[in-house]
Write a protein that holds these residues in place. Structure first.
Motif, PDB file in Angstrom:
ATOM      1  N   CYS A  59       0.809  -1.222   0.000  1.00 22.53           N
ATOM      2  CA  CYS A  59       0.000   0.000   0.000  1.00 22.53           C
ATOM      3  C   CYS A  59       0.838   1.265   0.000  1.00 22.53           C
ATOM      4  O   CYS A  59       0.290   2.367  -0.085  1.00 22.53           O
ATOM      5  N   ARG A  63      -3.018   1.871  -4.558  1.00 21.32           N
ATOM      6  CA  ARG A  63      -4.101   2.705  -4.049  1.00 21.32           C
ATOM      7  C   ARG A  63      -5.032   1.800  -3.248  1.00 21.32           C
ATOM      8  O   ARG A  63      -5.944   1.190  -3.784  1.00 21.32           O
ATOM      9  N   ARG A 208      -8.079   7.164  -1.223  1.00 18.44           N
ATOM     10  CA  ARG A 208      -6.957   6.290  -0.895  1.00 18.44           C
ATOM     11  C   ARG A 208      -6.766   6.190   0.620  1.00 18.44           C
ATOM     12  O   ARG A 208      -6.902   7.177   1.340  1.00 18.44           O
ATOM     13  N   TYR A 237      -8.620   0.935  -7.111  1.00 19.15           N
ATOM     14  CA  TYR A 237      -8.349   0.589  -5.725  1.00 19.15           C
ATOM     15  C   TYR A 237      -8.030  -0.897  -5.572  1.00 19.15           C
ATOM     16  O   TYR A 237      -8.577  -1.745  -6.282  1.00 19.15           O
TER      17      TYR A 237
END
Length: 258
Positions: A59, A63, A208, A237
């Motif tokens: 991460c 995202r 995010r 995502y």
């Protein structure tokens, strides 16, 4: 949020009205008391330990966003687990004890077996800030013990009911090895059965490092999950558990994350 049981939904109309209002203002109330609530963002935690291990998604580069579900297991949880398995999406479940963990032990085991993070949402959903220290400890430790009995692993995360927390809750959480996890996105799914509205609320507020709060016990929530997953994936995502969101850092007991 209302007490998450079918019985309360049918008979506790007055309580529902009060609880919905309280839930909507939970974080404001937490900030307006004697305790100044200081929270830590996922990106801050990730920067603390560059050498630690992290999950399959990094991460620091991806995202990431975390789906979290409160107050289960419920009659809808099996369907939710089917969806998450089909979509290969991990989630974090903050589970309640009375009339939930003790009613659906097989679902608690399944959550753990399928790679989800199983966390603590107290035994009876009482506001921890209104309890004496022994009461807070009982709410958290009883839930911890039962989850550990079913899964073989004690929770390391907890979410205080309605987001209400203070210095005493922090201290006892630290004693029990629990970090507190709040949220940055809420669909307020306790106010509606409209799955399309729940989906829009999540999508409108997501960004995010977001921590999305949903409840798998309400009728409109689980049907909204496929649409939420599909659209957030389209936006780029990657779905992770809360510990994966913090990695390579690690949540500290007694600290509060949002």
């Amino acid at each position: 949020m209302p007490s998450p049981t079918r019985k309360t939904k049918k008979t506790g109309t007055t309580f529902r009205a009060v609880a919905v209002t309280a839930a909507a203002a939970a974080l404001t109330l937490a900030l307006s008391g004697c305790t100044r609530l200081e929270t830590t963002s996922p990106s801050t935690v990730r920067a603390t330990d560059a050498q630690a291990r992290f999950g399959t998604v990094d991460c620091r580069r991806a995202r990431c966003i975390a789906l979290t579900f409160d107050a289960g297991p419920s009659e809808h949880s099996a369907r939710l687990l089917d969806i998450l398995k089909e979509e290969r999406v991990p989630a974090t479940f903050f589970l309640m004890g009375r009339r939930h963990i003790d009613r659906y032990p097989e679902l608690v085991r399944r959550m753990a077996d399928e790679g989800h993070e199983v966390a603590n949402h107290t035994w009876t959903h009482r506001r921890l800030t209104e309890l004496e220290p022994d009461g807070i400890r009982e709410e958290l430790e009883r839930t911890n013990a039962e989850i550990a009995r079913l899964t073989g692993r004690r929770p390391t995360l907890m979410r205080p009911p309605q987001g209400r927390t203070d210095d005493t809750v922090h201290r006892i959480s630290r004693e029990l090895g629990l970090s507190e996890v709040l949220w940055s996105v809420t669909a307020k799914d306790y106010t509606t059965t409209d799955s399309d509205l729940i989906t829009r609320r999540v999508l409108d507020r997501s960004s995010r490092d977001g921590i999305i709060l949903l409840h798998d016990l309400y009728d409109g929530t689980v049907p909204a999950v496929p649409g939420v997953i599909a659209e957030l994936r389209k936006r780029g995502y990657a779905f992770v558990t809360v510990p994966q969101l913090l990695a390579p850092g690690k949540a500290e007991p007694g600290a509060v994350y949002r």
